[in-house]
Design an enzyme around this catalytic site. Structure first.
Site, PDB file in Angstrom:
ATOM      1  N   CYS A  68      -2.796 -18.817  21.471  1.00  0.00           N
ATOM      2  CA  CYS A  68      -2.330 -19.319  22.765  1.00  0.00           C
ATOM      3  C   CYS A  68      -2.367 -20.851  22.797  1.00  0.00           C
ATOM      4  O   CYS A  68      -3.448 -21.459  22.752  1.00  0.00           O
ATOM      5  CB  CYS A  68      -3.194 -18.748  23.891  1.00  0.00           C
ATOM      6  SG  CYS A  68      -2.846 -19.425  25.513  1.00  0.00           S
ATOM      7  N   CYS A  98      -4.121 -22.258  25.889  1.00  0.00           N
ATOM      8  CA  CYS A  98      -5.579 -22.093  25.758  1.00  0.00           C
ATOM      9  C   CYS A  98      -6.177 -23.213  24.907  1.00  0.00           C
ATOM     10  O   CYS A  98      -7.223 -23.791  25.270  1.00  0.00           O
ATOM     11  CB  CYS A  98      -5.905 -20.737  25.138  1.00  0.00           C
ATOM     12  SG  CYS A  98      -5.340 -19.313  26.088  1.00  0.00           S
TER      13      CYS A  98
END
Length: 254
Positions: free
Chosen positions: A143, A146
């Site tokens: 991600c 993230c």
């Protein structure tokens, strides 16, 4: 009649007379041009006749002797006391070292990664039972959002880790399928904010200003019944893109 060898001065006005073994009748006077200048005699007083020293000189001499007795010889092997210049250098080096340490810590915080967050995370089961409010982050290593938010999350975590649990749950771990459904995770990063009893007060999803996350954490740490940002969604990565894999250790919270 011969005369013995001798030498002497007749008077300042007469020339020097030299006597030798010739007969006295052969002695001649050698006139010298000019008169001999009278010599200057310097009188040196014997040690016994030295003038007595004054009281001031005696005190000075005693002071000199006392300093000689109390002073430490340079070759005694004792370390010399530091001077002001050395102290200033030590203080400067200490200041530079402190600045470098602070800068390195700030640099480390700015380079914090998801692995750092996962390594410091509290296990989910422990967080639900230790009586502290909790922040649960659902994430994945792939991600991008993230990874981008990790440094900011890490800074807040370091500030409030003593009063708030920070939990990391990897959506690629099939162990957390139930939690994914329970918290309705559709995009990541997904941050769920739980009170001390484990009840969810709200969630924040995706890329949002750091202040949103910080405000919610401060509210949890203060025991506020409500968080200021309860339902906010930004740009996120779809949880449907997760790459499911089984973690070898089922107790892992990663």
């Amino acid at each position: 009649m011969a005369s013995s060898r001798c030498s002497g001065l007749l008077s300042p006005s007469l020339a020097e007379v030299r006597c030798c073994s010739r007969p006295s009748s052969s002695l001649r006077l050698r006139p010298r041009w000019g008169l001999r200048q009278p010599r200057t005699l310097a009188c040196v007083a014997p040690p016994d006749s030295a003038e007595p020293e004054t009281d001031e000189q005696a005190v000075k001499a005693e002071s000199t002797e006392e300093e000689a007795r109390t002073s430490t010889p340079q070759d005694a092997g004792l370390p010399a006391l530091p001077n002001k210049d050395l102290n200033r250098r030590v203080a400067l080096l200490s200041t530079l070292g402190a600045v470098a340490l602070f800068a390195s810590q700030r640099l480390n915080l700015s380079e914090a990664s998801l692995k750092d967050l996962a390594a410091n995370a509290v296990p989910y089961e422990e967080a639900l039972s230790n009586g502290k409010p909790t922040v649960v982050e659902f994430y994945a290593d792939w991600c991008e959002v993230c990874r981008e938010l990790a440094p900011d999350i890490y800074k807040v975590e370091q500030q409030y880790k003593d009063s708030v649990n920070f939990v990391m749950l990897n959506v690629d771990n099939t162990k957390w399928e139930q939690e994914l459904d329970e918290f309705g995770v559709e995009g990541i990063p997904h941050f769920a904010f739980l009170d001390k009893e484990g009840n969810e007060e709200g969630n924040v999803v995706g890329r949002l200003p750091k202040q949103y996350f910080l405000d919610n954490v401060v509210a949890l740490a203060s025991g506020d019944p409500n968080i200021p940002h309860a339902r906010v969604v930004g740009q996120f990565s779809s949880a449907e893109s997760r790459k499911v894999h089984q973690v070898p250790d089922p107790r892992s919270h990663g």
